[in-house]
Motif scaffolding. Structure first.
Motif, PDB file in Angstrom:
ATOM      1  N   SER A 105      34.867  29.439 -42.358  1.00  0.00           N
ATOM      2  CA  SER A 105      36.274  29.084 -42.180  1.00  0.00           C
ATOM      3  C   SER A 105      36.736  29.407 -40.766  1.00  0.00           C
ATOM      4  O   SER A 105      37.453  28.615 -40.130  1.00  0.00           O
ATOM      5  N   LEU A 106      36.311  30.562 -40.253  1.00  0.00           N
ATOM      6  CA  LEU A 106      36.701  30.963 -38.902  1.00  0.00           C
ATOM      7  C   LEU A 106      36.057  30.059 -37.854  1.00  0.00           C
ATOM      8  O   LEU A 106      36.702  29.678 -36.863  1.00  0.00           O
ATOM      9  N   LEU A 108      35.157  26.910 -38.293  1.00  0.00           N
ATOM     10  CA  LEU A 108      35.869  25.624 -38.359  1.00  0.00           C
ATOM     11  C   LEU A 108      37.227  25.728 -37.677  1.00  0.00           C
ATOM     12  O   LEU A 108      37.653  24.796 -36.978  1.00  0.00           O
ATOM     13  N   THR A 109      37.895  26.848 -37.851  1.00  0.00           N
ATOM     14  CA  THR A 109      39.203  27.047 -37.220  1.00  0.00           C
ATOM     15  C   THR A 109      39.094  26.982 -35.704  1.00  0.00           C
ATOM     16  O   THR A 109      39.880  26.291 -35.043  1.00  0.00           O
ATOM     17  N   THR A 144      48.477  28.636 -49.955  1.00  0.00           N
ATOM     18  CA  THR A 144      47.040  28.362 -50.035  1.00  0.00           C
ATOM     19  C   THR A 144      46.677  27.659 -51.340  1.00  0.00           C
ATOM     20  O   THR A 144      45.875  26.715 -51.339  1.00  0.00           O
ATOM     21  N   ILE A 186      36.152  26.057 -47.895  1.00  0.00           N
ATOM     22  CA  ILE A 186      36.185  26.381 -46.462  1.00  0.00           C
ATOM     23  C   ILE A 186      37.376  25.703 -45.789  1.00  0.00           C
ATOM     24  O   ILE A 186      38.105  26.320 -45.007  1.00  0.00           O
ATOM     25  N   VAL A 187      37.584  24.421 -46.088  1.00  0.00           N
ATOM     26  CA  VAL A 187      38.697  23.687 -45.478  1.00  0.00           C
ATOM     27  C   VAL A 187      40.035  24.266 -45.932  1.00  0.00           C
ATOM     28  O   VAL A 187      40.967  24.411 -45.125  1.00  0.00           O
ATOM     29  N   ALA A 190      40.660  27.354 -44.026  1.00  0.00           N
ATOM     30  CA  ALA A 190      40.782  27.149 -42.581  1.00  0.00           C
ATOM     31  C   ALA A 190      42.075  26.464 -42.180  1.00  0.00           C
ATOM     32  O   ALA A 190      42.544  26.662 -41.050  1.00  0.00           O
ATOM     33  N   SER A 193      44.824  28.724 -40.864  1.00  0.00           N
ATOM     34  CA  SER A 193      44.468  29.326 -39.581  1.00  0.00           C
ATOM     35  C   SER A 193      44.499  28.298 -38.455  1.00  0.00           C
ATOM     36  O   SER A 193      44.923  28.611 -37.337  1.00  0.00           O
ATOM     37  N   ILE A 194      44.050  27.081 -38.740  1.00  0.00           N
ATOM     38  CA  ILE A 194      44.074  26.035 -37.716  1.00  0.00           C
ATOM     39  C   ILE A 194      45.496  25.782 -37.241  1.00  0.00           C
ATOM     40  O   ILE A 194      45.753  25.630 -36.038  1.00  0.00           O
ATOM     41  N   SER A 247      43.309  38.089 -37.525  1.00  0.00           N
ATOM     42  CA  SER A 247      43.316  37.103 -38.609  1.00  0.00           C
ATOM     43  C   SER A 247      42.422  37.506 -39.768  1.00  0.00           C
ATOM     44  O   SER A 247      42.484  36.885 -40.834  1.00  0.00           O
ATOM     45  N   LEU A 251      42.429  36.259 -43.638  1.00  0.00           N
ATOM     46  CA  LEU A 251      41.297  35.534 -44.210  1.00  0.00           C
ATOM     47  C   LEU A 251      40.894  36.133 -45.553  1.00  0.00           C
ATOM     48  O   LEU A 251      40.639  35.410 -46.517  1.00  0.00           O
TER      49      LEU A 251
END
Length: 314
Positions: A105-106, A108-109, A144, A186-187, A190, A193-194, A247, A251
């Motif tokens: 996830s991180l 991808l972010t 979320t 994961i998406v 993320a 965070s994105i 973060s 997470l």
């Protein structure tokens, strides 16, 4: 540099000690004490006395605290009477899965948020900037669980691209063998965070674009792309590196909800089930491990910050 690292290590140790004190106080603040909380309301006084003696809960609080800290430091987090398994073995089984979820996830972010933030700063107050700003606010404000349910409905129920449930394996290797089932968790983790990282990146790039060193580089004949990617980006990444460490708690908190939605057998789902079943040893073990991971993450972020900008050590 060495002095800075030693100071940060000392601060990390102090933070961990404060967390252990708070957890110890909360444990002994349970109604009826830890014995009543674990054995249940129907436990007899004799059973409670025996439990306290077997687990050292009849000793002075100072002795109990140092004994607990030593146990946590050596991986002894107690025993789950609900699951009939040691908490240490549960954490060893679930923690790697949560780390994989948080790590991907991180990654991808960072891969998505940094280019978006840079491009927003370069094309500020234009159509792309307005669209990404609106999307960032939407994703940042959305809960979320709502994002997870929307992704399941669209990409699993309607389009059928990804499974609605995460891999149910007992090990780490099968997760990679069933990686399409990890895409939606994961998406989901993320997206929030994105949204935040891209806004920070945009602001950081805009702050650096007007600095003297940028004007000097341009005056020397450096191309706009070279100025942006070789000069501005390195300085703009400084607050992002700090944000990476900060973060980690978010997470892990998001992983609790994400793992519950996708039934992913990680630490988040373990904590959720322990809270429902009043399994206090498991809850305490998860809190301690999460706090330790957060401190380590912040320490690594600080050290990375020094590598990027040596002036921080001064």
């Amino acid at each position: 540099m060495v002095g800075y690292i030693l100071r940060r290590l000392l601060q990390a140790v102090l933070v961990v000690l404060v967390v252990t004190i708070i957890v110890f106080i909360l444990l002994h603040s349970l109604p009826g004490g830890p014995a009543r909380a674990i054995l249940g309301p129907r436990a007899t006084p004799g059973q409670i006395t025996q439990f306290n003696h077997l687990n050292g809960l009849d000793r002075p609080l100072v002795v109990q605290y140092f004994s607990s800290v030593w146990g946590w430091a050596t991986g002894n987090f107690g025993f789950s009477y609900v699951l009939n398994q040691s908490v240490g073995s549960l954490l060893a089984e679930r923690l790697p899965k949560t780390i994989i979820l948080a790590l991907f996830s991180l990654i991808l972010t960072v891969i998505v948020a940094i280019p978006i933030g840079v491009y927003q700063a370069v094309r500020r107050n234009r159509t792309f900037d307005y669209i990404m700003t609106a999307l960032s606010f939407i994703f940042y404000a959305a809960p979320t669980f709502f994002l997870g349910l929307i992704l399941i409905e669209v990409f699993s129920s309607v389009l059928g691209w990804f499974p609605p449930e995460a891999p149910q394996s007992n090990g780490v290797v099968p997760i990679f063998q069933q990686f399409p089932a990890m895409v939606l968790p994961i998406v989901t983790l993320a997206l929030l965070s994105i949204a935040g990282f891209s806004r920070y990146m945009r602001s950081s790039v805009l702050d650096n674009v007007g600095q003297d060193y940028v004007r000097t580089a341009r005056a020397k004949g450096a191309s706009p792309s070279r100025v942006l990617w070789r000069h501005v980006l390195r300085n703009a990444l400084i607050p992002i590196v700090t944000l990476l460490g900060l973060s980690l708690p978010a997470l892990f908190a998001g992983a609790l909800i994400t793992e519950s939605i996708f039934n992913f057998p990680g630490m988040g789902l373990l904590f959720w089930q322990a809270a429902q079943q009043s399994d206090y040893p498991v809850e305490i073990g998860v809190v301690i491990v999460t706090a330790f991971a957060t401190v380590i993450g912040n320490l690594l972020a600080d050290l990375s910050l020094v590598a990027i900008d040596p002036r921080v050590a001064l």
